[in-house]
Design a protein around this motif. Sequence first.
Motif, PDB file in Angstrom:
ATOM      1  N   ALA A  31       0.727  -1.200   0.103  1.00  0.00           N
ATOM      2  CA  ALA A  31      -0.036   0.068   0.050  1.00  0.00           C
ATOM      3  C   ALA A  31       0.887   1.190  -0.051  1.00  0.00           C
ATOM      4  N   ALA A  32       1.902   1.141   1.060  1.00  0.00           N
ATOM      5  CA  ALA A  32       2.839   2.525   0.969  1.00  0.00           C
ATOM      6  C   ALA A  32       3.448   2.563  -0.452  1.00  0.00           C
ATOM      7  N   LYS A  33       4.011   1.613  -1.058  1.00  0.00           N
ATOM      8  CA  LYS A  33       4.497   1.488  -2.447  1.00  0.00           C
ATOM      9  C   LYS A  33       3.778   2.132  -3.522  1.00  0.00           C
ATOM     10  N   LEU A  34       2.397   1.714  -3.466  1.00  0.00           N
ATOM     11  CA  LEU A  34       1.361   2.344  -4.323  1.00  0.00           C
ATOM     12  C   LEU A  34       1.297   3.804  -4.259  1.00  0.00           C
ATOM     13  N   GLU A  36       3.496   5.915  -2.935  1.00  0.00           N
ATOM     14  CA  GLU A  36       4.680   6.692  -3.264  1.00  0.00           C
ATOM     15  C   GLU A  36       4.901   6.601  -4.816  1.00  0.00           C
ATOM     16  N   GLU A  37       4.393   5.546  -5.308  1.00  0.00           N
ATOM     17  CA  GLU A  37       4.693   5.608  -6.990  1.00  0.00           C
ATOM     18  C   GLU A  37       3.645   6.427  -7.745  1.00  0.00           C
ATOM     19  N   GLY A  38       2.701   7.039  -6.857  1.00  0.00           N
ATOM     20  CA  GLY A  38       1.563   8.154  -7.393  1.00  0.00           C
ATOM     21  C   GLY A  38       0.760   7.209  -7.946  1.00  0.00           C
ATOM     22  N   HIS A  39       0.132   6.261  -7.549  1.00  0.00           N
ATOM     23  CA  HIS A  39      -0.946   5.467  -7.982  1.00  0.00           C
ATOM     24  C   HIS A  39      -2.368   5.815  -7.168  1.00  0.00           C
ATOM     25  N   VAL A  40      -2.327   6.784  -6.176  1.00  0.00           N
ATOM     26  CA  VAL A  40      -3.560   7.136  -5.530  1.00  0.00           C
ATOM     27  C   VAL A  40      -3.450   8.521  -5.627  1.00  0.00           C
ATOM     28  N   ARG A  41      -4.783   8.766  -5.737  1.00  0.00           N
ATOM     29  CA  ARG A  41      -5.277  10.224  -5.436  1.00  0.00           C
ATOM     30  C   ARG A  41      -6.365  10.337  -4.361  1.00  0.00           C
ATOM     31  N   VAL A  42      -6.299  11.428  -3.597  1.00  0.00           N
ATOM     32  CA  VAL A  42      -7.108  11.597  -2.642  1.00  0.00           C
ATOM     33  C   VAL A  42      -7.955  12.903  -3.078  1.00  0.00           C
ATOM     34  N   ASN A  43      -9.378  12.905  -3.140  1.00  0.00           N
ATOM     35  CA  ASN A  43     -10.091  13.940  -3.627  1.00  0.00           C
ATOM     36  C   ASN A  43      -9.518  14.285  -4.960  1.00  0.00           C
ATOM     37  N   SER A  44      -9.048  13.738  -5.820  1.00  0.00           N
ATOM     38  CA  SER A  44      -8.571  14.256  -7.101  1.00  0.00           C
ATOM     39  C   SER A  44      -7.282  14.832  -6.934  1.00  0.00           C
ATOM     40  N   THR A  61      -9.091   7.622  -5.654  1.00  0.00           N
ATOM     41  CA  THR A  61      -8.940   6.821  -6.865  1.00  0.00           C
ATOM     42  C   THR A  61      -7.799   6.033  -7.026  1.00  0.00           C
ATOM     43  N   ILE A  62      -7.841   4.714  -6.954  1.00  0.00           N
ATOM     44  CA  ILE A  62      -6.702   3.950  -6.832  1.00  0.00           C
ATOM     45  C   ILE A  62      -6.307   3.046  -8.350  1.00  0.00           C
ATOM     46  N   ALA A  63      -5.283   3.366  -9.032  1.00  0.00           N
ATOM     47  CA  ALA A  63      -4.722   2.751 -10.218  1.00  0.00           C
ATOM     48  C   ALA A  63      -4.232   1.348  -9.720  1.00  0.00           C
ATOM     49  N   LEU A  64      -4.869   0.084  -9.822  1.00  0.00           N
ATOM     50  CA  LEU A  64      -4.126  -1.144  -9.570  1.00  0.00           C
ATOM     51  C   LEU A  64      -3.773  -1.665 -10.960  1.00  0.00           C
ATOM     52  N   ASP A  65      -3.339  -2.837 -10.915  1.00  0.00           N
ATOM     53  CA  ASP A  65      -2.648  -3.456 -12.113  1.00  0.00           C
ATOM     54  C   ASP A  65      -3.767  -3.542 -13.473  1.00  0.00           C
ATOM     55  N   HIS A  66      -4.895  -3.914 -13.496  1.00  0.00           N
ATOM     56  CA  HIS A  66      -5.828  -3.985 -14.300  1.00  0.00           C
ATOM     57  C   HIS A  66      -7.221  -3.154 -14.214  1.00  0.00           C
ATOM     58  N   GLN A  67      -7.210  -2.239 -13.288  1.00  0.00           N
ATOM     59  CA  GLN A  67      -8.436  -1.724 -12.912  1.00  0.00           C
ATOM     60  C   GLN A  67      -8.145  -0.363 -12.361  1.00  0.00           C
TER      61      GLN A  67
END
Length: 104
Positions: A31-34, A36-44, A61-67
Amino acid sequence: MSEGSGSTGGDRQRLDKWLWFARVIKSRTSAAKLVEEGHVRVNSVRADNPAKSIRPGDVLTIALDHQIRVLKVVAPGERRGPFEEARHLFDELTQPVGNPVPPL
């Protein structure tokens, strides 16, 4: 302000901890790595710190591998429990793939 779970931290919780408690990610390290890599947005707004505080009402908004998942935080987590318990921490706002919204 305390970042722990329970009443000492109020309704706020660390982003990485919440993602793990809500069973969005398999481990807190992932979760921390996700984040840090910029794949999570909080309120855009892109979150770059796993320790960012989130609270009920925030939209992730969470960018996972395939969704891409869009989740509205309903409550902070107290522990990593079973899926049925974790499901009460968020409202799923993601539109299902293959089910387009019908025109008005």
